[in-house]
Design an enzyme around this catalytic site. Structure first.
Site, PDB file in Angstrom:
ATOM      1  N   ASP A 117      25.820  28.888  42.420  1.00  0.00           N
ATOM      2  CA  ASP A 117      25.666  27.535  42.941  1.00  0.00           C
ATOM      3  C   ASP A 117      26.840  27.226  43.860  1.00  0.00           C
ATOM      4  OD1 ASP A 117      24.341  25.112  43.259  1.00  0.00           O
ATOM      5  OD2 ASP A 117      25.369  24.170  41.574  1.00  0.00           O
ATOM      6  N   TYR A 119      28.652  24.472  46.981  1.00  0.00           N
ATOM      7  CA  TYR A 119      29.281  23.142  46.990  1.00  0.00           C
ATOM      8  C   TYR A 119      29.384  22.727  48.460  1.00  0.00           C
ATOM      9  CZ  TYR A 119      32.957  19.975  45.007  1.00  0.00           C
ATOM     10  OH  TYR A 119      33.717  18.918  44.564  1.00  0.00           O
ATOM     11  N   HIS A 124      29.572  15.142  49.331  1.00  0.00           N
ATOM     12  CA  HIS A 124      29.624  15.302  47.879  1.00  0.00           C
ATOM     13  C   HIS A 124      31.010  15.753  47.432  1.00  0.00           C
ATOM     14  CE1 HIS A 124      28.585  16.333  43.774  1.00  0.00           C
ATOM     15  NE2 HIS A 124      29.015  17.568  43.975  1.00  0.00           N
ATOM     16  N   ARG A 133      39.936  13.396  41.316  1.00  0.00           N
ATOM     17  CA  ARG A 133      41.326  13.717  41.674  1.00  0.00           C
ATOM     18  C   ARG A 133      41.833  12.709  42.708  1.00  0.00           C
ATOM     19  NH1 ARG A 133      38.302  18.403  41.330  1.00  0.00           N
ATOM     20  NH2 ARG A 133      37.654  18.185  43.492  1.00  0.00           N
ATOM     21  N   GLU A 190      21.952  17.016  39.774  1.00  0.00           N
ATOM     22  CA  GLU A 190      22.448  17.341  41.109  1.00  0.00           C
ATOM     23  C   GLU A 190      21.232  17.729  41.934  1.00  0.00           C
ATOM     24  OE1 GLU A 190      25.747  20.142  40.957  1.00  0.00           O
ATOM     25  OE2 GLU A 190      27.104  18.506  40.397  1.00  0.00           O
ATOM     26  N   GLU A 192      19.490  19.387  44.826  1.00  0.00           N
ATOM     27  CA  GLU A 192      19.895  20.512  45.676  1.00  0.00           C
ATOM     28  C   GLU A 192      18.659  21.238  46.203  1.00  0.00           C
ATOM     29  OE1 GLU A 192      22.757  23.169  43.921  1.00  0.00           O
ATOM     30  OE2 GLU A 192      23.657  21.597  42.664  1.00  0.00           O
ATOM     31  N   ASP A 224      20.363  20.768  39.371  1.00  0.00           N
ATOM     32  CA  ASP A 224      21.442  21.388  38.600  1.00  0.00           C
ATOM     33  C   ASP A 224      21.948  20.350  37.597  1.00  0.00           C
ATOM     34  OD1 ASP A 224      23.695  22.760  37.722  1.00  0.00           O
ATOM     35  OD2 ASP A 224      24.861  22.288  39.523  1.00  0.00           O
ATOM     36  N   ARG A 228      28.886  15.886  32.782  1.00  0.00           N
ATOM     37  CA  ARG A 228      30.171  15.631  33.455  1.00  0.00           C
ATOM     38  C   ARG A 228      31.344  15.597  32.501  1.00  0.00           C
ATOM     39  NH1 ARG A 228      28.708  17.267  38.218  1.00  0.00           N
ATOM     40  NH2 ARG A 228      27.019  16.020  39.116  1.00  0.00           N
ATOM     41  N   GLN A 231      32.110  19.136  31.591  1.00  0.00           N
ATOM     42  CA  GLN A 231      32.634  19.769  32.807  1.00  0.00           C
ATOM     43  C   GLN A 231      34.094  19.367  33.081  1.00  0.00           C
ATOM     44  OE1 GLN A 231      30.341  18.668  36.269  1.00  0.00           O
ATOM     45  NE2 GLN A 231      31.599  19.852  37.696  1.00  0.00           N
ATOM     46  N   TYR A 235      36.806  22.555  33.168  1.00  0.00           N
ATOM     47  CA  TYR A 235      36.681  23.273  34.446  1.00  0.00           C
ATOM     48  C   TYR A 235      37.985  23.818  35.036  1.00  0.00           C
ATOM     49  CZ  TYR A 235      38.289  19.706  37.802  1.00  0.00           C
ATOM     50  OH  TYR A 235      39.035  18.839  38.534  1.00  0.00           O
ATOM     51  N   LYS A 244      27.251  23.138  32.778  1.00  0.00           N
ATOM     52  CA  LYS A 244      26.176  23.419  33.727  1.00  0.00           C
ATOM     53  C   LYS A 244      25.140  24.389  33.164  1.00  0.00           C
ATOM     54  CE  LYS A 244      28.086  21.748  37.667  1.00  0.00           C
ATOM     55  NZ  LYS A 244      27.374  20.937  38.661  1.00  0.00           N
ATOM     56  N   THR A 248      18.920  24.603  34.414  1.00  0.00           N
ATOM     57  CA  THR A 248      18.801  24.364  35.856  1.00  0.00           C
ATOM     58  C   THR A 248      17.317  24.426  36.172  1.00  0.00           C
ATOM     59  OG1 THR A 248      20.909  25.509  36.241  1.00  0.00           O
ATOM     60  CG2 THR A 248      19.477  25.174  38.164  1.00  0.00           C
ATOM     61  N   THR A 346      25.182  19.978  45.421  1.00  0.00           N
ATOM     62  CA  THR A 346      24.645  18.622  45.506  1.00  0.00           C
ATOM     63  C   THR A 346      24.586  18.151  46.949  1.00  0.00           C
ATOM     64  OG1 THR A 346      25.769  18.196  43.441  1.00  0.00           O
ATOM     65  CG2 THR A 346      24.916  16.276  44.626  1.00  0.00           C
ATOM     66  N   GLU A 360      28.124  10.136  41.569  1.00  0.00           N
ATOM     67  CA  GLU A 360      28.440   9.428  42.807  1.00  0.00           C
ATOM     68  C   GLU A 360      27.723   8.086  42.896  1.00  0.00           C
ATOM     69  OE1 GLU A 360      28.417  12.576  46.209  1.00  0.00           O
ATOM     70  OE2 GLU A 360      27.350  13.358  44.481  1.00  0.00           O
TER      71      GLU A 360
HETATM   72 MN    MN Z   1      25.367  22.085  41.576  1.00  0.00          MN
END
Ligand code: MN
Length: 413
Positions: A117, A119, A124, A133, A190, A192, A224, A228, A231, A235, A244, A248, A346, A360
């Protein structure tokens, strides 16, 4: 023109012809079919009846043997299909192998090889950066130099309509003194696209941007599902894992890349974007490698939760193209297998109602949004059904339907 009773503007007209795997009540054997209008053509049987010698791969319970045959077989198959659905002389032998869509069961179309997957949406990535962050630059320093990805779990890729249980796992919020275990409380989607690969390669072999067309068979709509809270705690530093890997979902229909010729567009690039390394450039492209064989796709998506459309992401804003993602995936000599699948990441746009995840849409859970039934959401509730649909422009103002990917959240086990 086709001998089928099919309106010229049908999103599953002859310009589309997506492949899937189906069975019927009368014949539970899984085999390859093509959707045309609201019918499914039993390909191996139609090929046998119409004297097409290369239809053997279509009697398999997945698209993989057909994927293994490579691009010449893909284009001959498509040309043959177009011929038999256009030339009325074939009607007598082909028509009896058409099934109404409502009378077939659709199955996972591919045996998924490796699953990656990406990004690839700058919007996104920047949104996630700001939420997760806030004290760092929105985009990581490597982001415009390489398509960032991670390896996912191919064994939990499921076909549209497969419900799944809310995952459990470890989480630890910033204020929590210690991690706790339990059902995810930040379950997300997500939206996609996924790209289906054929024409296996050997280890040590690279696929270039220009060579990618020989391996990019088609597109699925992909969700996906993402926990969260799991994750966020797991992560660093190796990336997504159990947040994740529980499920899927992909659409039952694989739209051939050949059906998306009219949807090819230059990638978005701005003044100041860095020049990419040569292996990420195709031919016929500008200095930043934004068009030609590295072209992007103009695909429109829509996400509905329990029937309420909550967002309409546009694929055209994706920074990295499918060809670049495939070239990057093999630049170290990693081999491809038939049935490999990679997600785009995403799809989010610049405006709030083009955001392809609840993370989001609710801005990290701080801005709840309402559904038509008056209930509000930050993340998914048990029982929620999510349906992602997509379409692309076809030739002469027509639409190419990419089908849908649906799934429902069941309570945790
Ligand atoms: Mn994804």
């Amino acid at each position: 023109m086709t001998w089928l009773d099919l309106p010229a503007d049908h999103p599953f007209g002859l310009g589309n012809l997506p492949y899937g795997v189906f069975s019927t009540e009368a014949d539970p054997e899984r085999r390859v079919g093509v959707r045309v209008g609201d019918l499914v053509l039993d390909l191996a049987r139609a090929a046998a009846a119409a004297g097409y010698p290369s239809g053997g791969a279509w009697s398999a319970p997945s698209l993989n043997p057909f994927l293994a045959q490579g691009p010449d077989a893909w284009s001959s198959g498509r040309a043959w299909l177009t011929e038999v659905l256009t030339d009325a002389a074939y009607r007598g032998v082909v028509e009896r192998h058409l099934h109404p869509l409502g009378q077939v069961t659709l199955h996972l179309p591919i045996v998924v090889g490796d699953y990656v997957d990406y990004y690839a949406s700058a919007h996104h990535a920047a949104n996630v950066g700001k939420i997760f962050r806030p004290d760092s630059p929105a985009l990581p320093v490597n982001w415009k130099h390489l398509p960032i990805g991670y390896h996912g779990r191919s064994g939990t890729v499921v076909v549209s309509g497969t419900d799944f249980h809310r995952p459990s796992g470890q989480r630890k919020g910033p204020q929590d003194p210690a991690p706790v275990f339990g059902p995810s409380i930040r379950l997300d989607i997500e939206a996609e696209l996924g790209f289906v690969v054929g024409g296996a390669t050997a280890m040590g072999e690279r696929v270039s941007v220009d060579g990618s067309a020989a391996h990019l068979f088609g597109v699925v709509v992909l969700n996906d599902w993402s926990a969260r809270d799991i994750q966020a705690w797991e992560y660093v530093p190796l990336g997504p894992y159990l947040g994740k890997s529980f499920a899927t979902s992909i659409s039952a229909w694989v739209t051939p890349m050949a059906a998306l010729q009219a949807a090819r567009i230059d990638l978005p690039r701005e003044e100041g974007d860095p020049e990419v390394l040569p292996y990420l450039r195709g031919t016929g492209t500008g200095a930043t490698g934004s068009g030609g064989t590295a072209a992007g796709l103009d695909v429109h998506l829509e996400v509905a939760v329990n029937g309420t459309v909550v967002t309409r992401p546009e694929y055209r804003g994706m920074y990295w193209s499918p060809a670049q993602m495939l070239a990057h995936m093999t630049v170290n000599g990693a081999s491809l297998r038939d049935g490999d699948l990679f997600g785009s990441g995403t799809i989010s746009g610049p405006s709030p109602r083009e955001r392809g995840s609840f993370l989001e849409l609710s801005w990290g859970g701080t801005e709840p949004f309402a559904l038509a039934d008056g209930t509000i959401r930050t993340y998914l509730e048990d029982g929620d059904e999510v349906v992602v649909t997509a379409w692309a422009p076809g030739l002469d103002g027509s639409r190419i339907g990419l089908g849908e990917v649906a799934g429902r959240v069941l309570p945790t086990t």
